[in-house]
Design a protein around this motif. Structure first.
Motif, PDB file in Angstrom:
ATOM      1  N   VAL A  21       0.814  -1.210   0.000  1.00 32.35           N
ATOM      2  CA  VAL A  21       0.000   0.000   0.000  1.00 32.35           C
ATOM      3  C   VAL A  21       0.850   1.263   0.000  1.00 32.35           C
ATOM      4  O   VAL A  21       0.579   2.211  -0.725  1.00 32.35           O
ATOM      5  CB  VAL A  21      -0.946   0.010   1.215  1.00 32.35           C
ATOM      6  N   ASP A  22       1.905   1.289   0.835  1.00 33.85           N
ATOM      7  CA  ASP A  22       2.731   2.476   0.956  1.00 33.85           C
ATOM      8  C   ASP A  22       3.430   2.830  -0.350  1.00 33.85           C
ATOM      9  O   ASP A  22       3.676   3.997  -0.639  1.00 33.85           O
ATOM     10  CB  ASP A  22       3.792   2.280   2.053  1.00 33.85           C
ATOM     11  N   ALA A  23       3.768   1.820  -1.133  1.00 31.14           N
ATOM     12  CA  ALA A  23       4.559   2.052  -2.333  1.00 31.14           C
ATOM     13  C   ALA A  23       3.703   2.373  -3.557  1.00 31.14           C
ATOM     14  O   ALA A  23       4.221   2.819  -4.572  1.00 31.14           O
ATOM     15  CB  ALA A  23       5.436   0.836  -2.625  1.00 31.14           C
ATOM     16  N   LEU A  24       2.394   2.176  -3.477  1.00 27.82           N
ATOM     17  CA  LEU A  24       1.528   2.348  -4.632  1.00 27.82           C
ATOM     18  C   LEU A  24       0.633   3.564  -4.491  1.00 27.82           C
ATOM     19  O   LEU A  24       0.293   3.970  -3.388  1.00 27.82           O
ATOM     20  CB  LEU A  24       0.645   1.103  -4.798  1.00 27.82           C
ATOM     21  N   THR A  25       0.249   4.124  -5.631  1.00 27.70           N
ATOM     22  CA  THR A  25      -0.780   5.144  -5.621  1.00 27.70           C
ATOM     23  C   THR A  25      -2.116   4.451  -5.378  1.00 27.70           C
ATOM     24  O   THR A  25      -2.204   3.223  -5.436  1.00 27.70           O
ATOM     25  CB  THR A  25      -0.843   5.891  -6.962  1.00 27.70           C
ATOM     26  N   HIS A  26      -3.146   5.236  -5.126  1.00 26.30           N
ATOM     27  CA  HIS A  26      -4.453   4.629  -4.876  1.00 26.30           C
ATOM     28  C   HIS A  26      -4.923   3.814  -6.081  1.00 26.30           C
ATOM     29  O   HIS A  26      -5.435   2.699  -5.919  1.00 26.30           O
ATOM     30  CB  HIS A  26      -5.483   5.705  -4.543  1.00 26.30           C
TER      31      HIS A  26
ATOM     32  N   MET B  33      -5.642  -0.210  -6.120  1.00 24.60           N
ATOM     33  CA  MET B  33      -6.899  -0.821  -6.535  1.00 24.60           C
ATOM     34  C   MET B  33      -6.661  -1.863  -7.630  1.00 24.60           C
ATOM     35  O   MET B  33      -7.237  -2.951  -7.609  1.00 24.60           O
ATOM     36  CB  MET B  33      -7.857   0.260  -7.036  1.00 24.60           C
ATOM     37  N   GLU B  34      -5.818  -1.532  -8.576  1.00 27.22           N
ATOM     38  CA  GLU B  34      -5.507  -2.462  -9.668  1.00 27.22           C
ATOM     39  C   GLU B  34      -4.842  -3.721  -9.131  1.00 27.22           C
ATOM     40  O   GLU B  34      -5.099  -4.834  -9.616  1.00 27.22           O
ATOM     41  CB  GLU B  34      -4.609  -1.787 -10.695  1.00 27.22           C
ATOM     42  N   ASP B  35      -3.993  -3.540  -8.119  1.00 28.12           N
ATOM     43  CA  ASP B  35      -3.304  -4.687  -7.527  1.00 28.12           C
ATOM     44  C   ASP B  35      -4.302  -5.631  -6.847  1.00 28.12           C
ATOM     45  O   ASP B  35      -4.224  -6.855  -7.003  1.00 28.12           O
ATOM     46  CB  ASP B  35      -2.277  -4.183  -6.501  1.00 28.12           C
ATOM     47  N   ILE B  36      -5.253  -5.062  -6.108  1.00 27.54           N
ATOM     48  CA  ILE B  36      -6.269  -5.887  -5.456  1.00 27.54           C
ATOM     49  C   ILE B  36      -7.124  -6.612  -6.489  1.00 27.54           C
ATOM     50  O   ILE B  36      -7.413  -7.807  -6.369  1.00 27.54           O
ATOM     51  CB  ILE B  36      -7.169  -5.031  -4.540  1.00 27.54           C
ATOM     52  N   GLN B  37      -7.528  -5.872  -7.525  1.00 27.62           N
ATOM     53  CA  GLN B  37      -8.371  -6.469  -8.565  1.00 27.62           C
ATOM     54  C   GLN B  37      -7.653  -7.605  -9.278  1.00 27.62           C
ATOM     55  O   GLN B  37      -8.269  -8.627  -9.616  1.00 27.62           O
ATOM     56  CB  GLN B  37      -8.801  -5.384  -9.559  1.00 27.62           C
TER      57      GLN B  37
ATOM     58  N   PHE C 189     -13.060  -6.855   0.944  1.00 33.60           N
ATOM     59  CA  PHE C 189     -13.282  -5.839   1.974  1.00 33.60           C
ATOM     60  C   PHE C 189     -12.418  -4.613   1.707  1.00 33.60           C
ATOM     61  O   PHE C 189     -12.888  -3.468   1.740  1.00 33.60           O
ATOM     62  CB  PHE C 189     -12.957  -6.454   3.338  1.00 33.60           C
ATOM     63  N   GLN C 190     -11.141  -4.846   1.400  1.00 25.82           N
ATOM     64  CA  GLN C 190     -10.228  -3.743   1.107  1.00 25.82           C
ATOM     65  C   GLN C 190     -10.624  -3.025  -0.183  1.00 25.82           C
ATOM     66  O   GLN C 190     -10.513  -1.799  -0.290  1.00 25.82           O
ATOM     67  CB  GLN C 190      -8.782  -4.266   0.995  1.00 25.82           C
ATOM     68  N   LEU C 191     -11.093  -3.787  -1.167  1.00 20.00           N
ATOM     69  CA  LEU C 191     -11.534  -3.179  -2.421  1.00 20.00           C
ATOM     70  C   LEU C 191     -12.723  -2.258  -2.162  1.00 20.00           C
ATOM     71  O   LEU C 191     -12.815  -1.161  -2.744  1.00 20.00           O
ATOM     72  CB  LEU C 191     -11.921  -4.269  -3.426  1.00 20.00           C
TER      73      LEU C 191
END
Length: 209
Positions: A61-66, A70-74, A88-90
């Motif tokens: 999370v710290d290293a990525l933009t929002h 989101m793309e990483d979670i998806q 839940f995080q998405l």
């Protein structure tokens, strides 16, 4: 966090413009209250972002933009759609973007994949529904909040939503009582300065009426 700050500033700018555009005192008073509510209703979103993240995401999370987050979670959900914590995080991410319909869908998946939905999951879904329904507590929202508080009587998300709804509906004493209940919980993750500020504002409005 930066996304929430940006959204708050934009909404405040709009509401301030509304305040100064009103000519009558009554309309200006209502517009001023709206400006305060805009600020207060961001509290649940700040709390959402402080929810414990899945261990696999904590360093990411710290290293990525929002958007990248989101793309990483998806992408992870595409590989394995049965991860309720990721749904839940998405949902949290969609709330930050004010995409309440997508947030509701994500929280629904998270709940369906859980053997026993947590108070946080139920309160999160209630919040998404509340904002999707133009900040109205209908029967479904009330049922979710009740279920969340039955599990955790001082759930931060649920009580914050209830307090803000009281304030929006000019039920100042009920708003104060709800915030005091939250403060009395002694939870360590509360923004006590913001809550005390909200209580003082509600007291000032109570004295006027």
């Amino acid at each position: 966090m930066e996304s929430i700050v940006l959204v708050t500033l934009i909404l405040l700018s709009v509401s301030i413009a509304i305040v100064f555009s009103q000519k009558s005192k009554q309309r200006k008073r209502k517009a001023s209250l709206f400006m305060v509510v805009v600020t207060l209703t961001t509290l649940p979103l700040f709390y959402f972002l402080h929810e414990p993240a899945p261990k696999a995401l904590e360093k990411t999370v710290d290293a990525l933009t929002h958007s990248e987050y989101m793309e990483d979670i998806q992408a992870k959900l595409t590989e394995d759609p049965n991860q309720q914590e990721l749904w839940f995080q998405l949902g949290h991410g969609y709330l930050v973007n004010n995409d309440f319909k997508s947030a509701l869908t994500s929280f629904d998946y998270s709940i369906r994949l859980s053997a026993s939905p947590s108070a946080n999951q139920l309160a999160a879904k209630a919040s998404a529904l509340y904002y999707l329904r133009s900040q109205r507590i209908n029967d479904e929202v009330e049922s979710l909040l009740t279920a969340a508080l039955q599990q955790d009587s001082t759930n931060t998300t649920a009580l914050t939503l209830i307090a803000n709804d009281h304030l929006l509906s000019f039920r100042y004493q009920q708003a104060i009582d709800t915030w005091v209940r939250l403060l009395d919980s002694q939870k360590t993750d509360l923004d006590r300065v913001a809550i005390i500020g909200s209580i003082n504002y509600a007291k000032s409005r109570l004295n006027i009426h």
